[in-house]
Write an enzyme that holds these catalytic residues in place. Structure first.
Site, short mmCIF file in Angstrom:
data_model
loop_
_atom_site.label_atom_id
_atom_site.label_comp_id
_atom_site.label_asym_id
_atom_site.label_seq_id
_atom_site.Cartn_x
_atom_site.Cartn_y
_atom_site.Cartn_z
N TYR A 1 1.16 -1.11 -0.16
CA TYR A 1 0.11 -0.09 -0.48
C TYR A 1 1.25 1.09 0.17
O TYR A 1 2.14 1.32 -0.42
CB TYR A 1 -1.21 -0.30 1.39
CG TYR A 1 -1.84 1.47 1.53
CD1 TYR A 1 -2.99 0.96 -0.04
CD2 TYR A 1 -2.30 1.80 1.53
CE1 TYR A 1 -3.88 1.94 -0.07
CE2 TYR A 1 -3.47 2.79 1.34
CZ TYR A 1 -4.27 2.68 0.45
OH TYR A 1 -5.30 3.89 0.56
N LYS B 1 -20.47 -20.61 -8.88
CA LYS B 1 -19.74 -20.90 -10.45
C LYS B 1 -18.54 -19.99 -9.80
O LYS B 1 -17.77 -20.53 -10.52
CB LYS B 1 -20.92 -20.09 -10.98
CG LYS B 1 -20.84 -19.87 -12.48
CD LYS B 1 -21.02 -21.66 -12.54
CE LYS B 1 -20.32 -21.51 -14.55
NZ LYS B 1 -21.29 -20.87 -15.36
N GLU C 1 -24.52 -15.36 -16.80
CA GLU C 1 -25.24 -16.59 -15.76
C GLU C 1 -26.36 -16.88 -16.62
O GLU C 1 -26.70 -15.17 -15.10
CB GLU C 1 -24.58 -16.92 -15.19
CG GLU C 1 -24.62 -18.54 -14.26
CD GLU C 1 -23.86 -19.52 -15.08
OE1 GLU C 1 -24.41 -20.65 -14.94
OE2 GLU C 1 -22.96 -19.33 -15.96
N ASP C 2 -27.26 -17.55 -16.25
CA ASP C 2 -29.11 -17.34 -15.77
C ASP C 2 -29.52 -16.18 -16.60
O ASP C 2 -29.99 -15.21 -15.33
CB ASP C 2 -28.78 -17.70 -14.70
CG ASP C 2 -28.32 -19.06 -13.94
OD1 ASP C 2 -28.02 -19.56 -14.83
OD2 ASP C 2 -28.01 -19.44 -12.70
N ASP D 1 -24.91 -20.41 -19.71
CA ASP D 1 -26.00 -21.08 -19.58
C ASP D 1 -26.11 -21.90 -22.37
O ASP D 1 -26.77 -22.80 -21.95
CB ASP D 1 -26.49 -20.68 -19.51
CG ASP D 1 -27.09 -20.56 -18.24
OD1 ASP D 1 -27.30 -21.23 -17.16
OD2 ASP D 1 -27.33 -19.36 -17.89
N GLY E 1 -34.51 -22.40 -25.79
CA GLY E 1 -34.62 -21.41 -25.42
C GLY E 1 -32.96 -21.22 -25.78
O GLY E 1 -31.97 -22.12 -26.85
N ALA E 2 -32.09 -21.10 -24.23
CA ALA E 2 -30.53 -20.20 -24.61
C ALA E 2 -29.58 -21.56 -24.58
O ALA E 2 -28.69 -21.61 -25.81
CB ALA E 2 -30.26 -19.68 -22.85
N ASN F 1 -21.75 -28.54 -16.82
CA ASN F 1 -21.43 -27.23 -17.68
C ASN F 1 -19.64 -27.43 -16.87
O ASN F 1 -18.91 -27.43 -17.54
CB ASN F 1 -21.67 -26.16 -17.42
CG ASN F 1 -23.09 -26.30 -18.49
OD1 ASN F 1 -23.05 -27.52 -18.75
ND2 ASN F 1 -23.40 -25.13 -18.79
#
Length: 401
Positions: free
Chosen positions: A52, A107, A149-150, A175, A209-210, A330
């Protein structure tokens, strides 16, 4: 390849999974699943002066003069952000950003465990496409890659497209593409077990869908010529006038035999059923498929058809669940995909990189393939490094590194 100890769950371990209690689950999430750890010492006054003020000012001045130095002297170049608006979480649906956070934390934990990548979850209290894209543009100096995601369809397609166009870093909606990569690996594995060419299979994808759209795209890119897509109203084909833009595009590129009607019309004589919807599929429809059929019932936690029922008719069955063989998960894809993309300094994730990932996943178990082992276990430590190497090589070959 080296052996992978404990890569496959035993029957006892599977039974233990079914016995997990409510109290254990909540205890495992108490206080969240993530923390920040130091990579530099902070034990002395000297350490503090380096990490720092005043020492850090030298690094900040150097980056101000040459922004590329941020890649070397901060964590941003290796940091993945997991981004969601909570609109399509697992099988729970639109539960909102706060309720989605445990999933996003999980995740991020998987990124660290399987690829050694730092990751932070970001949940956004908006469903507005412009606001989501603009937020990520403004946050770009803080991260090196984006895992969407989602996010519900069809918004997820536009959001991913616009974020990819706006940012100069790897972006992937897991997804869609994580699912597609592992599905392609599993289908190639199943076809190899049966001694068949994937390209010659008649595939029915249930769900537009996706995940359904992405799986269809990667199968077509991999050379599968006969793919038929189903939505809640039946076969997606050129005869329909009720299709949105995404489905209309699918209709132009799929259904080469010009089928019309319902799931029954699509599945009669089909080789592969790929379930990517929240619906169910009747037993008699699976029975109507071609001999030696392949069924991937991937809805989680409730598959489109119970694996034990599907096995009465199908030669190979896979699900998204951990308590049956052939789990299509996944986690076999996304940690290695992002690690490989970041290792190569890739500006984006291409279709070729995804196909390379699928081939690498299958390559891990090429000598071990069986009816009940068409992909590696999600816990197999060989997978992420193999995927990362293949993805990095593909990125360099395609000139996006």
């Amino acid at each position: 390849m080296t052996d992978a100890p404990n890569a496959t769950a035993s029957k006892e371990e599977v039974q233990d999974l079914s016995a997990i209690t409510h109290e254990e689950i909540f205890a495992g999430h108490l206080g969240g699943k993530l923390s920040v750890e130091l990579s530099s010492p902070l034990a002395t006054q000297r350490d503090l002066s380096i990490a720092y003020t005043p020492g850090v000012a030298q690094v900040s001045r150097a980056i101000a003069e040459d922004e590329s130095l941020a890649k070397r002297y901060t964590w941003t170049d290796r940091l993945v952000v997991v981004v969601s608006d909570g609109s399509a979480v697992l099988g729970l649906g639109d539960i909102g950003p706060r309720a989605s956070l445990p999933v996003m934390e999980g995740k991020s934990a998987l990124f660290k465990k399987f690829a050694g990548l730092d990751s932070i979850p970001i949940v956004l209290d908006t469903k507005d496409v412009d606001e989501i894209v603009e937020t990520l543009i403004r946050l770009r100096p803080s991260f090196g890659a984006v895992n969407l995601e989602d996010i519900s369809a069809p918004r997820c397609f536009e959001i991913e497209k616009r974020v990819v166009e706006a940012l100069d870093c790897p972006v992937m909606h897991d997804d869609q593409h994580g699912t597609a990569i592992v599905v392609l690996a599993a289908l190639n594995g199943a076809a190899a077990v049966q001694g068949r060419a994937t390209s010659g299979l008649k595939v029915v994808v249930s769900g537009a869908g996706a995940a359904g759209v992405a799986c269809t795209n990667i199968l077509l890119a991999a050379g599968v010529a006969d793919v038929t897509v189903l939505d809640s109203k039946g076969i997606v084909g050129r005869d329909r006038d009720d299709l949105n833009a995404v489905k209309a595009d699918l209709a132009e590129r799929t259904n080469p035999r010009g089928l019309t009607g319902t799931a029954a019309d699509a599945l009669a004589g089909a080789d592969v059923f790929l379930g990517l919807s929240a619906g169910t599929i009747a037993e008699e429809l699976i029975a109507s498929m071609a001999p030696e059929s392949i069924v991937f019932a991937m809805s989680n936690p409730d598959p489109e058809i119970h694996p034990d029922v599907a096995k009465k008719y199908a030669a190979i069955v896979a699900t998204g669940r951990s308590d049956f063989p052939n789990q299509i998960n996944n986690v076999l894809a996304f940690p290695g995909v992002f690690k490989g993309a970041l290792d190569a300094g890739a500006r984006r994730i291409t279709e070729g990189m995804k196909i390379a990932a699928a081939n690498a996943i299958l390559g891990v178990v090429a000598d071990e393939l069986a009816v009940d082992k068409i992909v590696p276990s999600p816990l197999d430590p060989r997978v992420a490094p193999a995927v990362a190497d293949a993805v990095a090589a593909a990125a360099r070959a395609e000139g996006v590194a």
